[in-house]
Design an enzyme around this catalytic site. Structure first.
Site, short mmCIF file in Angstrom:
data_model
loop_
_atom_site.label_atom_id
_atom_site.label_comp_id
_atom_site.label_asym_id
_atom_site.label_seq_id
_atom_site.Cartn_x
_atom_site.Cartn_y
_atom_site.Cartn_z
N SER A 84 6.58 -53.47 26.60
CA SER A 84 5.14 -53.30 26.84
C SER A 84 4.84 -51.83 27.14
CB SER A 84 4.69 -54.14 28.03
OG SER A 84 4.85 -55.50 27.72
N GLU A 129 3.14 -47.51 30.80
CA GLU A 129 4.32 -47.97 31.53
C GLU A 129 5.56 -47.25 30.99
OE1 GLU A 129 4.54 -52.23 31.81
OE2 GLU A 129 6.71 -52.21 31.93
C1 LIG Z 1 12.20 -55.41 23.74
C2 LIG Z 1 11.88 -54.96 25.15
C3 LIG Z 1 11.38 -55.86 26.06
C4 LIG Z 1 11.07 -55.46 27.37
N1 LIG Z 1 10.59 -56.39 28.23
C5 LIG Z 1 10.30 -56.02 29.51
C6 LIG Z 1 9.81 -56.98 30.44
O1 LIG Z 1 9.67 -58.17 30.14
N2 LIG Z 1 9.54 -56.56 31.69
C7 LIG Z 1 9.72 -55.27 32.08
O2 LIG Z 1 9.46 -54.93 33.23
N3 LIG Z 1 10.18 -54.34 31.21
C8 LIG Z 1 10.48 -54.67 29.94
N4 LIG Z 1 10.98 -53.74 29.06
C9 LIG Z 1 11.13 -52.35 29.48
C10 LIG Z 1 12.52 -51.98 30.04
O3 LIG Z 1 13.53 -52.82 29.54
C11 LIG Z 1 12.53 -52.00 31.56
O4 LIG Z 1 11.60 -51.06 32.09
C12 LIG Z 1 13.90 -51.69 32.13
O5 LIG Z 1 13.88 -51.95 33.51
C13 LIG Z 1 14.36 -50.24 31.92
O6 LIG Z 1 15.75 -50.16 32.18
P1 LIG Z 1 16.67 -49.08 31.45
O7 LIG Z 1 18.05 -49.23 31.98
O8 LIG Z 1 16.51 -49.14 30.00
O9 LIG Z 1 16.03 -47.73 32.02
P2 LIG Z 1 15.76 -46.39 31.18
O10 LIG Z 1 14.75 -46.64 30.16
O11 LIG Z 1 17.05 -45.80 30.76
O12 LIG Z 1 15.13 -45.48 32.34
C14 LIG Z 1 13.87 -45.81 32.88
C15 LIG Z 1 13.68 -44.96 34.15
O13 LIG Z 1 14.63 -45.40 35.13
C16 LIG Z 1 15.41 -44.31 35.59
N5 LIG Z 1 16.77 -44.81 35.83
C17 LIG Z 1 17.53 -45.57 35.02
N6 LIG Z 1 18.71 -45.85 35.61
C18 LIG Z 1 18.68 -45.24 36.81
C19 LIG Z 1 19.61 -45.14 37.89
N7 LIG Z 1 20.81 -45.74 37.86
N8 LIG Z 1 19.25 -44.44 38.99
C20 LIG Z 1 18.03 -43.83 39.06
N9 LIG Z 1 17.12 -43.87 38.07
C21 LIG Z 1 17.45 -44.58 36.97
C22 LIG Z 1 15.38 -43.30 34.44
O14 LIG Z 1 15.63 -41.98 34.93
C23 LIG Z 1 13.95 -43.46 33.94
O15 LIG Z 1 13.07 -42.72 34.73
C24 LIG Z 1 11.30 -54.12 27.75
C25 LIG Z 1 11.82 -53.21 26.83
C26 LIG Z 1 12.11 -53.62 25.54
C27 LIG Z 1 12.69 -52.63 24.57
#
Ligand SMILES: Cc1cc2nc3c(=O)[nH]c(=O)nc-3n(C[C@H](O)[C@H](O)[C@H](O)COP(=O)(O)OP(=O)(O)OC[C@H]3O[C@@H](n4cnc5c(N)ncnc54)[C@H](O)[C@@H]3O)c2cc1C
Length: 304
Positions: A228, A300
């Site tokens: 989203s 977001e």
């Molecule tokens: C197909 C799809 C569906 C999704 N559905 C949802 C949903 O239903 N609900 C939802 O909330 N989100 C959803 N998301 C978005 C995403 O998956 C979430 O926001 C998720 O929590 C991000 O995690 P990530 O590990 O990919 O973080 P990243 O994208 O790698 O990083 C996001 C942020 O977190 C920080 N970060 C990451 N790891 C750490 C760490 N260990 N320490 C400190 N900071 C850190 C990064 O610096 C960055 O600022 C979706 C994404 C996709 C592609």
């Protein structure tokens, strides 16, 4: 090479390989430590050298610049341990469990691991591509459950104290919809402890499957995206996706970035989208929605 470090180091690493949007130019140096200890070593070393760095999990909420990142990028993805510990809830006299997850463990893997063990609590996160660290940082919310609803504590490296390892204990006031206490700091999350309880393995697995099937039906996995794009806001009275649909924006395309023809709150990479295409499309949606409804949508997804 840094003494004591194990993991991988890559130079000019294309970030489109590390984001679910498949967008992003090269990172000057991409470091993937093997363990939590190596993550700390890397953070402390970069800090001493005054070298800026960015922490990445699964890159599932990011749009990385087409010009790349002129800094170190530190990936947590190899820190993917998981274990459970029994704790006795003296109030209810019920056995419950603490699930210890490495910051780089995908929430989907955590949910499936729990399903295999008959542990209930993380079903809503089945199919979420993000890591435990990223989910904490974002306070990810899936099917009505936020990470803050199941979080007990976390271990983090404190940037304000030489990246010493510290423990965060959940406090309700620190959290809100898609808001976490980690967003206002450069703390690095190393692990997270979630509350889970015994449940029926068949029912837990079925609920996980249901959520994954629903995501599949909604086209989550059909094209590269970051999920989203806009936060929901209760004050708008309806989901952001519906507002975008009603503004007639489904299917609108700038360059290779398109508002999913089936979902207003998804932007997809149709094949050759640049970060700039996504940014322009996001700005366009915000301006059209504001003009038509007066609501100001908040992004977001994070532009890096
Ligand atoms: C197909 C799809 C569906 C999704 N559905 C949802 C949903 O239903 N609900 C939802 O909330 N989100 C959803 N998301 C978005 C995403 O998956 C979430 O926001 C998720 O929590 C991000 O995690 P990530 O590990 O990919 O973080 P990243 O994208 O790698 O990083 C996001 C942020 O977190 C920080 N970060 C990451 N790891 C750490 C760490 N260990 N320490 C400190 N900071 C850190 C990064 O610096 C960055 O600022 C979706 C994404 C996709 C592609």
């Amino acid at each position: 090479m840094l003494p004591g470090f194990t993991g991988t180091v890559k130079y000019d690493e294309p970030m489109n390989l590390h984001t679910t949007f498949k967008i992003g130019g090269p990172a000057a140096v991409f470091i993937e430590p093997d363990t939590a200890e190596c993550l700390q070593l890397v953070c402390q070393t970069l800090d001493k050298e005054d070298a800026p760095f960015f922490v990445i999990g699964a890159g599932s909420n990011l749009v990385v610049s087409d010009d790349g990142l002129d800094c170190f990028v530190v990936s947590t993805q190899k820190i993917s341990f998981i274990s459970e510990e029994t704790v006795t809830d003296t109030e209810n006299m019920e056995a419950s469990f603490l699930l210890h997850c490495g910051a780089g463990l995908s929430m989907d893997d955590a949910a499936k691991w729990c399903a295999d063990k008959g542990l209930s609590g993380l079903e809503a996160f089945a199919g979420l591509p993000g890591t435990a660290g990223g989910a904490l940082f974002m306070n990810a919310r899936c099917y009505g459950v936020s990470v803050s609803d199941v979080l007990v504590s976390a271990a983090y490296l404190d940037s304000a104290d030489g990246y010493r390892l510290k423990k965060y204990c959940f406090a309700d006031g620190d959290w809100d919809y898609k808001k976490s206490p980690f967003q206002d700091s450069s703390k690095v999350i190393v692990s997270a402890d979630f509350r889970v309880r015994e449940g029926n393995p068949g029912e837990i697995a079925a609920e996980c499957e249901e959520h994954i099937a629903d995501r599949d039906k909604k086209g989550h996995f059909s094209h590269p995206s970051a999920g989203s794009v806009f936060k929901n806001n209760r004050a708008f009275g309806k989901p952001s996706g519906q507002i975008i649909d009603e503004a007639g924006l489904r299917g609108v395309q700038i360059g290779g970035a398109q508002i999913a023809p089936w979902h207003g709150n998804f932007i997809i990479n149709t094949g050759s989208a640049s970060a700039e295409d996504v940014r322009q499309l996001v700005d366009y949606v915000i301006s059209v929605v504001k003009a038509k409804t007066g609501f100001v949508l908040e992004s977001e997804i994070i532009f890096v």
